[in-house]
Design an enzyme around this catalytic site. Structure first.
Site, PDB file in Angstrom:
ATOM      1  N   ASN A  25      -6.277  10.442 -24.141  1.00 51.15           N
ATOM      2  CA  ASN A  25      -6.033  11.389 -25.236  1.00 51.15           C
ATOM      3  C   ASN A  25      -7.381  11.988 -25.627  1.00 51.15           C
ATOM      4  OD1 ASN A  25      -5.362  12.736 -27.558  1.00 51.15           O
ATOM      5  ND2 ASN A  25      -4.851  10.890 -28.738  1.00 51.15           N
TER       6      ASN A  25
ATOM      7  N   LYS B  32      -7.956  14.286 -27.665  1.00 51.45           N
ATOM      8  CA  LYS B  32      -7.986  14.770 -29.064  1.00 51.45           C
ATOM      9  C   LYS B  32      -8.653  16.143 -29.092  1.00 51.45           C
ATOM     10  CE  LYS B  32      -7.811  10.021 -30.526  1.00 51.45           C
ATOM     11  NZ  LYS B  32      -8.102   8.995 -31.521  1.00 51.45           N
TER      12      LYS B  32
ATOM     13  N   HIS C  67       1.383  11.004 -33.069  1.00 51.24           N
ATOM     14  CA  HIS C  67       0.111  10.265 -33.100  1.00 51.24           C
ATOM     15  C   HIS C  67      -0.286  10.020 -34.560  1.00 51.24           C
ATOM     16  CE1 HIS C  67      -4.137   9.352 -32.789  1.00 51.24           C
ATOM     17  NE2 HIS C  67      -3.876   8.968 -31.545  1.00 51.24           N
TER      18      HIS C  67
ATOM     19  N   GLU D 270      -2.916  10.354 -36.124  1.00 50.90           N
ATOM     20  CA  GLU D 270      -3.715  11.425 -36.757  1.00 50.90           C
ATOM     21  C   GLU D 270      -2.810  12.582 -37.178  1.00 50.90           C
ATOM     22  OE1 GLU D 270      -6.549  11.695 -33.565  1.00 50.90           O
ATOM     23  OE2 GLU D 270      -7.218   9.678 -34.074  1.00 50.90           O
TER      24      GLU D 270
ATOM     25  N   GLU E 215       0.114   1.848 -31.438  1.00 48.49           N
ATOM     26  CA  GLU E 215      -1.289   2.076 -31.768  1.00 48.49           C
ATOM     27  C   GLU E 215      -1.548   1.633 -33.205  1.00 48.49           C
ATOM     28  OE1 GLU E 215      -3.248   5.211 -29.149  1.00 48.49           O
ATOM     29  OE2 GLU E 215      -2.226   6.308 -30.719  1.00 48.49           O
TER      30      GLU E 215
ATOM     31  N   GLY F  99     -10.236   4.274 -32.759  1.00 47.29           N
ATOM     32  CA  GLY F  99     -11.559   4.857 -32.957  1.00 47.29           C
ATOM     33  C   GLY F  99     -12.502   3.985 -33.763  1.00 47.29           C
TER      34      GLY F  99
ATOM     35  N   SER G 271      -8.962   1.633 -29.274  1.00 45.33           N
ATOM     36  CA  SER G 271     -10.238   1.134 -28.757  1.00 45.33           C
ATOM     37  C   SER G 271     -10.117   0.434 -27.401  1.00 45.33           C
ATOM     38  CB  SER G 271     -10.920   0.228 -29.785  1.00 45.33           C
ATOM     39  OG  SER G 271     -11.187   0.957 -30.977  1.00 45.33           O
TER      40      SER G 271
HETATM   41  P1  PGA Z   1      -9.316   5.260 -29.351  1.00 45.82           P
HETATM   42  O1  PGA Z   1      -8.062   6.216 -29.672  1.00 45.82           O
HETATM   43  O2  PGA Z   1      -9.123   4.753 -27.940  1.00 45.82           O
HETATM   44  O3  PGA Z   1     -10.529   6.139 -29.491  1.00 45.82           O
HETATM   45  O4  PGA Z   1      -9.267   4.153 -30.328  1.00 45.82           O
HETATM   46  C1  PGA Z   1      -6.768   5.895 -29.236  1.00 45.82           C
HETATM   47  C2  PGA Z   1      -5.800   6.962 -29.683  1.00 45.82           C
HETATM   48  O5  PGA Z   1      -5.941   7.470 -30.803  1.00 45.82           O
HETATM   49  O6  PGA Z   1      -4.880   7.357 -28.939  1.00 45.82           O
END
Ligand code: PGA
Length: 252
Positions: free
Chosen positions: A9, A11, A99, A101, A169, A175, A214
Site C-alpha cells: 500500500n 498510500k 483502510h 486512514e 490491521e 506506521g 508494520s
Molecule cells: P505500515 O502500514 O506497514 O506502514 O504499518 C500498513 C497499512 O496501513 O496498510
C-alpha cells in the site's frame, strides 16, 4: 489451500515517474529470490494517477494493481472521487476498501465500507476490506466487539459471495513500528475466521485474511507461520522494492 497474497500500500507516496523503475527492481529482486506466480500473489495499491501505467507494467510481470479506495456510486457529481467502472475500464481488478486512514480522516463508516465493497464486487473488482481496532479499544478489551461491528454490515452486503479479501490491521500497529505479536495477530485472525464460519464453513475456508501493521522482511515469516494469516498488507516497507520483494519471498 489459500494462496498467500502480499499487497503493498503506497498510500500517498512515490511518484508516477518512479513507477517503471519500481516495477523493474521488484521484478529483478523477485527473480533472484525465485518467486513465481504460483507461490504467492503480489498486489500493488498505488495512488489513482498511477493506476493505468502501473497496471500496464505490473501485469506483464504477473503482479496485480489495486486502487486505494473507490466511491460506491458508478458515476455522478462527486468531485475528486473515482468509481469502480473507471477501474474496470483501466483493467484494474482490485481495490482497498475501508483502510483505517480512510475511516479516520475521511469519515468512512462500517456502512459506507459495506456499500463500497458491494459496488466493487458487482463490477467484478475484488475488494480488500480493512478492519481493525484502535489502541484504546484493545486496551478496553473491545477488540472482538469492534471487529464484529466492522464486519457485520460487510457480511450482510456481500452475502452469497466469497470473492473478497479481508485485512486485519490493528490501528495501533500501522506506521508505528509496533507489530502485533504473532500470537496477537493469529488470535484476531482466528476470531475473524470464526465470524466467517458462522456465515458458512466454505466461506471461512476460502476468504483470505491478510495482516497489516508494520510488516517487514524481519517479521513476515513468524506472521505467515500462523494458520489463519494468509498474507500481508504492507505500507511503509512496500515503498522500497528490494525490501518488498523480500517480504513477498519470505511469505512462502
Ligand atoms: P505500515 O502500514 O506497514 O506502514 O504499518 C500498513 C497499512 O496501513 O496498510
Amino acid at each position: 489451500m489459500r494462496k498467500p497474497l502480499i499487497a503493498g500500500n503506497w498510500k500517498m507516496n512515490l511518484l508516477y515517474s518512479k513507477v517503471p523503475s519500481y516495477v523493474e527492481v521488484l521484478t529483478k529482486e523477485l527473480q533472484a529470490l525465485h518467486w513465481t506466480q504460483a507461490t504467492s500473489g503480489v498486489l500493488l495499491a498505488v495512488p489513482s494517477p498511477f493506476l493505468g501505467l502501473a497496471r500496464e507494467l505490473a501485469s506483464k510481470q504477473g503482479f496485480s494493481v489495486a486502487a486505494q479506495t473507490i466511491h460506491e456510486k458508478s458515476e455522478g457529481a462527486f468531485t475528486g472521487e473515482i468509481s469502480v467502472n473507471m477501474l474496470k475500464d483501466l483493467g484494474v481488478d482490485w481495490t482497498l476498501v475501508g483502510h483505517s486512514e480512510r475511516r479516520q480522516y475521511y469519515n468512512e463508516t462500517n456502512e459506507s465500507v459495506a456499500l463500497k465493497s458491494k459496488a466493487a464486487l458487482e463490477h467484478g473488482v475484488t475488494p480488500v476490506i480493512c478492519i481493525g481496532e484502535t489502541r484504546a479499544e484493545r486496551e478496553a478489551n473491545q477488540t472482538h466487539e469492534v471487529l464484529r461491528k466492522q464486519l457485520a454490515p460487510v457480511l450482510t452486503a456481500l452475502k452469497g459471495s466469497d470473492a473478497y479479501v479481508l485485512a486485519y490491521e490493528p490501528v495501533w500497529a500501522i506506521g508505528t513500528g509496533l507489530t502485533a505479536s504473532d500470537e496477537q495477530a493469529q488470535e484476531a485472525h482466528a476470531f475473524i475466521r470464526s465470524l466467517l464460519r458462522a456465515e458458512s464453513p466454505a466461506l471461512a475456508e476460502k476468504v483470505r485474511i491478510l495482516y497489516g501493521g508494520s510488516v517487514k522482511s524481519s517479521n513476515i515469516k513468524g506472521l505467515m507461520a500462523q494458520p489463519d494469516i494468509d498474507g500481508a498488507l504492507v505500507g511503509g516497507a512496500s515503498l522500497d522494492p528490494t525490501e518488498f520483494a523480500k517480504i513477498v519471498a519470505f511469505s512462502r
